[in-house]
Structure formats: structure tokens, C-alpha cells
Design a protein around this motif. Structure first.
Motif, short mmCIF file in Angstrom:
data_model
loop_
_atom_site.label_atom_id
_atom_site.label_comp_id
_atom_site.label_asym_id
_atom_site.label_seq_id
_atom_site.Cartn_x
_atom_site.Cartn_y
_atom_site.Cartn_z
N ASP A 54 0.86 -1.18 0.00
CA ASP A 54 0.00 0.00 0.00
C ASP A 54 0.89 1.23 0.00
N VAL A 55 0.75 2.06 -1.02
CA VAL A 55 1.57 3.26 -1.16
C VAL A 55 0.68 4.47 -0.87
N TYR A 56 1.08 5.26 0.12
CA TYR A 56 0.34 6.45 0.51
C TYR A 56 1.10 7.70 0.07
N LEU A 57 0.38 8.75 -0.25
CA LEU A 57 0.96 10.00 -0.73
C LEU A 57 1.74 9.77 -2.02
N ALA A 58 1.16 8.92 -2.88
CA ALA A 58 1.79 8.62 -4.17
C ALA A 58 1.91 9.90 -4.99
N PRO A 59 2.98 10.05 -5.72
CA PRO A 59 3.17 11.27 -6.51
C PRO A 59 2.12 11.40 -7.61
N GLU A 60 1.68 12.61 -7.84
CA GLU A 60 0.64 12.85 -8.83
C GLU A 60 1.18 12.93 -10.25
N ASN A 61 2.49 13.06 -10.42
CA ASN A 61 3.05 13.23 -11.76
C ASN A 61 3.55 11.93 -12.38
N ILE A 62 3.27 10.79 -11.73
CA ILE A 62 3.67 9.49 -12.25
C ILE A 62 2.44 8.59 -12.32
N ALA A 63 2.18 8.00 -13.48
CA ALA A 63 1.04 7.10 -13.62
C ALA A 63 1.29 5.84 -12.78
N GLU A 64 0.25 5.36 -12.11
CA GLU A 64 0.37 4.20 -11.24
C GLU A 64 0.90 2.99 -11.98
N ALA A 65 0.39 2.70 -13.16
CA ALA A 65 0.82 1.52 -13.91
C ALA A 65 2.30 1.63 -14.29
N THR A 66 2.76 2.82 -14.60
CA THR A 66 4.17 3.03 -14.93
C THR A 66 5.04 2.75 -13.71
N ALA A 67 4.63 3.24 -12.55
CA ALA A 67 5.38 3.01 -11.32
C ALA A 67 5.40 1.52 -10.97
N ALA A 68 4.25 0.86 -11.07
CA ALA A 68 4.19 -0.57 -10.75
C ALA A 68 5.09 -1.37 -11.68
N SER A 69 5.11 -1.02 -12.95
CA SER A 69 5.96 -1.70 -13.91
C SER A 69 7.43 -1.53 -13.55
N ALA A 70 7.84 -0.33 -13.19
CA ALA A 70 9.23 -0.07 -12.81
C ALA A 70 9.61 -0.83 -11.54
N VAL A 71 8.70 -0.93 -10.59
CA VAL A 71 8.97 -1.67 -9.35
C VAL A 71 9.05 -3.17 -9.66
N ALA A 72 8.18 -3.67 -10.51
CA ALA A 72 8.23 -5.10 -10.89
C ALA A 72 9.57 -5.45 -11.53
N VAL A 73 10.08 -4.57 -12.36
CA VAL A 73 11.39 -4.79 -12.99
C VAL A 73 12.47 -4.82 -11.92
N ARG A 74 12.45 -3.86 -11.01
CA ARG A 74 13.47 -3.78 -9.96
C ARG A 74 13.43 -4.99 -9.02
N LEU A 75 12.23 -5.47 -8.71
CA LEU A 75 12.09 -6.60 -7.79
C LEU A 75 12.21 -7.95 -8.50
N GLY A 76 12.00 -7.97 -9.80
CA GLY A 76 12.04 -9.22 -10.54
C GLY A 76 10.85 -10.12 -10.26
N VAL A 77 9.71 -9.54 -9.92
CA VAL A 77 8.49 -10.31 -9.64
C VAL A 77 7.29 -9.63 -10.29
N GLU A 78 6.23 -10.41 -10.49
CA GLU A 78 4.98 -9.86 -11.01
C GLU A 78 4.29 -9.05 -9.90
N ILE A 79 3.69 -7.95 -10.31
CA ILE A 79 2.91 -7.10 -9.40
C ILE A 79 1.56 -6.87 -10.04
N ILE A 80 0.51 -6.94 -9.23
CA ILE A 80 -0.83 -6.62 -9.74
C ILE A 80 -1.31 -5.32 -9.12
N LEU A 81 -2.13 -4.61 -9.89
CA LEU A 81 -2.79 -3.41 -9.43
C LEU A 81 -4.19 -3.40 -10.02
#
Length: 132
Positions: free
Chosen positions: A61-88
Motif C-alpha cells: 500500500d503506497v500512501y501519498l503517491a506522486p501525482e506526476n507518475i502514472a500508477e501503472a508506470t510506477a508498478a511496472s518499474a517496481v516489478a522490474v526492480r524486484l524481478g516479480v509480477e505485481i498486480i494493481l
């Protein structure tokens, strides 16, 4: 596809692996280029990480998420960094509709069965969403 427009506020994701909070915070900080900390921290972006059952056992759960970054873009970047699938959650009216961010950075619409438990939501039986 889910939230391709930037939004602020709360993001609710889940990862397909049991991950420690500090690893999730680091990946999120790298993706957002911002300081990320637990709920009790005094940082710009707050992130609660806890574990449930199911195919996606780490809830993020991410609180105070930045308004200038699309959620799906952020989730994709985190999935790459973690090397795991992420759902939203996706933006459909289907309560089982989600977007799957893969470790290769791709985004796919999927359907999951969700059961609410005392520990939190358990999500199972992932399948690609049929074409409309």
C-alpha cells in the motif's frame, strides 16, 4: 488498461512473492526517485508492506503517491526492480479485473479471484482477460 493517467493518493498493489518491506521500499524509492519509508516514518512517500496468502502474498500500500507518475508506470518499474509480477486494480467495473506488471516491464490485463480474509485480501487463479 489501469490508470494510465497520473493520480495521487493511494496505490494498492500485490506482489507474486514474499518480499521484505525494506526491499520493497528500496525498489519503490528507485522507481519514484523519492524517499520512501514505512507508515511511521516522516518521509514524502509512505509504504505499508504486509503478507497474506494466495498467489500474490505481499500487499503493498503506497500512501501519498506522486501525482506526476502514472500508477501503472510506477508498478511496472517496481516489478522490474524486484524481478516479480505485481498486480494493481484496473479501471474496469469488473471487481476481479487487474493489471499485471511483469518483471520485463510489460503490462497485461488479467482476472483474479479475490477472497477477503482476516489477514487481508487473497488473490488466486490468474488468467488473461478475454478480448472484448
Amino acid at each position: 488498461m489501469a490508470d494510465m493517467d497520473p493520480t495521487g493518493g493511494l496505490w494498492n498493489w500485490a506482489a507474486a512473492s514474499s518480499l521484505p518491506a525494506d526491499r520493497v521500499h528500496g525498489a519503490l524509492a528507485g522507481a519514484l526517485e523519492r524517499t520512501v519509508g514505512p507508515l511511521e516514518a516522516n518521509t514524502g512517500v509512505l509504504c505499508d508492506v504486509y503478507h497474506v496468502g494466495g498467489d500474490f502474498p505481499t500487499v503493498i500500500d503506497v500512501y501519498l503517491a506522486p501525482e506526476n507518475i502514472a500508477e501503472a508506470t510506477a508498478a511496472s518499474a517496481v516489478a522490474v526492480r524486484l524481478g516479480v509480477e505485481i498486480i494493481l486494480p484496473d479501471d474496469s467495473l469488473d471487481p476481479g479485473g487487474f493489471v499485471l506488471a511483469a518483471p520485463d516491464g510489460s503490462l497485461t490485463e488479467v482476472v483474479l479471484d479475490e477472497v477477503e480474509t482476516d489477514a487481508g485480501p487473497e488473490r488466486r487463479l490468474r488468467r488473461d482477460r478475454p478480448a472484448a
